[in-house]
Structure formats: structure tokens, C-alpha cells
Design an enzyme around this catalytic site. Structure first.
Site, short mmCIF file in Angstrom:
data_model
loop_
_atom_site.label_atom_id
_atom_site.label_comp_id
_atom_site.label_asym_id
_atom_site.label_seq_id
_atom_site.Cartn_x
_atom_site.Cartn_y
_atom_site.Cartn_z
N PRO A 86 0.77 -1.40 0.08
CA PRO A 86 -0.05 -0.10 0.18
C PRO A 86 0.75 1.23 -0.20
O PRO A 86 0.41 2.27 -0.36
CB PRO A 86 -0.51 -0.09 1.31
CG PRO A 86 -0.97 -1.50 1.69
CD PRO A 86 0.51 -1.94 1.16
N GLU A 113 0.26 -7.24 8.60
CA GLU A 113 0.18 -5.74 8.75
C GLU A 113 1.31 -4.84 7.94
O GLU A 113 1.03 -3.80 7.58
CB GLU A 113 0.19 -5.42 10.40
CG GLU A 113 -0.88 -5.70 11.08
CD GLU A 113 -2.11 -5.15 10.41
OE1 GLU A 113 -2.25 -3.69 10.31
OE2 GLU A 113 -3.05 -5.66 9.93
N ARG A 150 -1.37 -8.46 -21.20
CA ARG A 150 -2.14 -8.06 -22.22
C ARG A 150 -1.38 -7.20 -23.35
O ARG A 150 -1.78 -7.09 -24.44
CB ARG A 150 -3.45 -7.02 -21.77
CG ARG A 150 -4.26 -8.00 -21.00
CD ARG A 150 -5.24 -6.87 -20.42
NE ARG A 150 -6.09 -6.14 -21.39
CZ ARG A 150 -6.72 -6.39 -22.19
NH1 ARG A 150 -7.32 -7.39 -22.27
NH2 ARG A 150 -7.34 -5.49 -23.04
N ASP A 165 -2.53 0.52 -27.55
CA ASP A 165 -1.80 1.67 -27.88
C ASP A 165 -2.49 2.95 -27.64
O ASP A 165 -1.78 3.99 -26.75
CB ASP A 165 -1.23 1.62 -29.31
CG ASP A 165 -0.18 0.71 -29.65
OD1 ASP A 165 0.37 0.25 -28.65
OD2 ASP A 165 0.20 0.55 -30.53
C1 9D3 Z 1 -5.75 -2.40 7.92
C2 9D3 Z 1 -4.21 -2.57 7.89
N1 9D3 Z 1 -3.44 -1.25 7.52
C3 9D3 Z 1 -3.39 -0.47 8.83
C4 9D3 Z 1 -3.53 0.68 8.51
C5 9D3 Z 1 -2.56 -1.43 6.67
C6 9D3 Z 1 -2.34 -2.37 5.59
C7 9D3 Z 1 -1.44 -3.42 5.80
C8 9D3 Z 1 -1.16 -4.41 4.57
C9 9D3 Z 1 -3.12 -2.39 4.48
C10 9D3 Z 1 -3.21 -3.14 3.64
C11 9D3 Z 1 -2.18 -4.38 3.59
C12 9D3 Z 1 -2.14 -5.31 2.61
N2 9D3 Z 1 -2.30 -4.76 1.28
C13 9D3 Z 1 -1.28 -5.13 0.26
O1 9D3 Z 1 -0.28 -5.75 0.66
C14 9D3 Z 1 -1.11 -4.22 -0.78
C15 9D3 Z 1 -2.10 -3.47 -1.51
C16 9D3 Z 1 -3.30 -2.70 -1.07
O2 9D3 Z 1 -4.00 -3.15 0.17
N3 9D3 Z 1 -4.14 -1.86 -1.51
C17 9D3 Z 1 -3.65 -1.37 -3.17
N4 9D3 Z 1 -2.67 -2.06 -3.65
C18 9D3 Z 1 -1.81 -2.78 -2.83
S1 9D3 Z 1 -0.66 -3.41 -3.38
C19 9D3 Z 1 -0.29 -4.78 -1.98
#
Ligand code: 9D3
Length: 249
Positions: A86, A113, A150, A165
Site C-alpha cells: 500500500p 500488517e 495484455r 496503444d
Molecule cells: C488495515 C491494515 N492497514 C493498517 C492501517 C495497513 C495495511 C497493511 C497491509 C493495509 C493493507 C495491507 C495489505 N495490502 C497490500 O499488501 C497491498 C495493497 C493494498 O492493500 N491496496 C492497494 N494496493 C496494494 S498492493 C499490496
């Protein structure tokens, strides 16, 4: 293109055996290897997570198994290593096109987490799919793989390749219709059955512009617009970048 994925849930990637990506795998146009992170643990319980230093809730993905998995994949063609998290920069179509030029991608799926901060120094990029909460990087990695696959040579037909494209930073699509001509009182726009190809093209362009203005005005900043487009948009309340006005309808 070779996709290597490091994950605690390799079975999730079976989902890619369907549709366009599945066909590309069958034909050998792309290759996918889902690597089980647990195969790179060395304790009895095959542990991939641990408690956070400094305390707090939740678990943290350990660095040693990820580093060991990356080291094991180090042979073969050079690869761009990407952590799905994230905290990454947002993935988009332009980046998909850039990644499709690579011969190989290694994707690391975060879980728990978060991941031990030291994992970051073993990858080249950190990417996010957008501002919403997933349970881990796997679904994000699958979306990235589909978007990149793709764009790999031969995966789409000639028609699809041309369309691919023209997408990047472009407009939303015009509405589509097929038979029947009327369904539960909802009619197909008469222009589409008029046989007037120029009128159809003009209607579709204006529908694209109208939709983009209503739903995704941010896309207009990067769109390639002709004088007729700018005139149409101005008549519907759009100002060019810098002097944006509000539009009601
Ligand atoms: C509820 C947990 N959050 C605490 C504030 C942090 C959090 C940790 C781990 C939120 C999501 C995750 C797991 N998400 C991913 O590994 C992830 C992700 C995503 O959640 N949203 C958009 N793209 C991605 S890429 C990897």
C-alpha cells in the site's frame, strides 16, 4: 515475459489460468512461476512473519525468507523486482506499458500488517494498486500481471494491440449497444442504426468527451484533443487546464 511471484499463497495464482492470460500461458507467450515463500524458511514451523519490534498489534513479514527467495531466483534473465505494498507508487497503464518491455518481472507479495522495512532494499520498485485496503499483495500482483501480459507481443490479436496503444491517458469509452433494438422500453440510439458512419463517429466521440467530463475530468488534462473536441467541451462547461470552471449537468 517471465513472471516470478513470491507469495505465501501460490494457489491464488491458479486464477490466471482463465481468459486472455490463461490462453497466453497455454501458448507459451508468457510464463508464470508462483514461488512459495515457505520453501525459503528454515525453522520447524516454516515461519514467514514475526512480532513487531517496539510492540504493537499485528505481525510483520520477515526479511530472511524474502531475501532467500530472491537469491534463489537470481539466475536466468535479469529481472525488475517489484514489491506490492500500500505504500508503493500507484500502478497505471503507462507503467504497465513500461513493464511489458522487460523480459522478466519478480513480484513480491506483502502480507500481514506490513513487511520488514529492510525488504525494500532488495527490490527495485514498490507499487500499489490504489487507495483501498486489500489483505495482501496477491490480488494486486494478479491485476498487474494481467495488465502487463495484455501488452506482451501476440497476447491480444492485431485489433486489441491497436486498441492497447490508444488507451494510455485517453478518454472513457462511448456507450456500446447490441441486439435487440429495444429491451424493456430501452431503445438503442437511432444514430447507431442510421448507417451514417460519420454521424456515428461524431456521436461516439461526443459521448466519450461528455462521459469523461462528467466522471473523470482529471483525464482530460492528458487527453489528445482536437479543436472540435475543445469546442464541444467548452460548450459543456469545461475550461482548459488552469482556468477550470464548474459544470452543472
Ligand atoms: C488495515 C491494515 N492497514 C493498517 C492501517 C495497513 C495495511 C497493511 C497491509 C493495509 C493493507 C495491507 C495489505 N495490502 C497490500 O499488501 C497491498 C495493497 C493494498 O492493500 N491496496 C492497494 N494496493 C496494494 S498492493 C499490496
Amino acid at each position: 515475459m517471465l513472471f516470478d511471484v513470491i507469495t505465501i499463497f501460490p494457489g491464488m495464482f491458479e486464477a490466471l489460468r482463465f481468459g486472455v492470460v490463461g490462453k497466453a500461458l497455454e501458448r507459451g507467450l508468457i510464463e508464470l512461476r508462483a514461488v512459495d515463500l515457505r520453501d525459503f524458511t528454515f525453522d520447524k514451523h516454516r515461519t514467514t512473519d514475526d512480532r513487531p519490534y517496539g510492540g504493537g498489534d499485528g505481525m510483520v513479514m520477515k526479511v530472511e525468507p524474502v531475501a532467500a527467495a530472491l537469491a534463489a531466483l537470481a539466475g536466468g534473465p535479469s529481472a525488475r523486482k517489484i514489491l506490492l505494498t500500500p505504500q508503493g507508487r500507484p500502478f497505471d497503464q503507462a507503467l504497465a506499458a513500461e513493464l511489458a518491455e522487460q523480459g522478466r518481472l519478480i513480484l513480491v507479495c506483502g502480507r500481514y500488517e506490513g513487511v520488514d522495512e529492510r525488504i525494500r532494499s532488495y527490490v527495485d520498485d514498490e507499487l500499489s494498486l490504489g487507495d483501498f485496503v486489500l489483505s495482501g499483495g496477491e490480488v494486486a500482483a494478479m491485476a498487474l500481471i494481467e495488465a502487463v501480459a495484455r501488452l506482451c507481443p501476440g497476447v491480444l490479436g492485431a485489433a486489441g494491440a491497436a486498441g492497447a496503444d490508444s488507451f494510455s491517458g485517453s478518454l472513457l469509452e462511448h456507450p456500446h449497444y447490441t441486439r435487440p433494438p429495444e429491451f424493456e422500453g430501452r431503445r438503442v440510439p437511432p444514430v447507431l442504426v442510421s448507417g451514417d458512419h460519420a454521424a456515428v463517429a461524431r456521436w461516439r466521440r461526443e459521448q466519450s468527451l461528455r462521459r469523461t467530463l462528467e466522471r473523470r475530468p482529471d483525464l482530460l488534462d492528458q487527453a489528445e484533443l482536437g479543436p472540435a473536441d475543445v469546442e464541444f467541451l467548452a460548450a459543456h462547461g469545461w475550461g482548459p487546464p488552469g482556468r477550470r470552471r464548474d459544470h452543472g449537468d
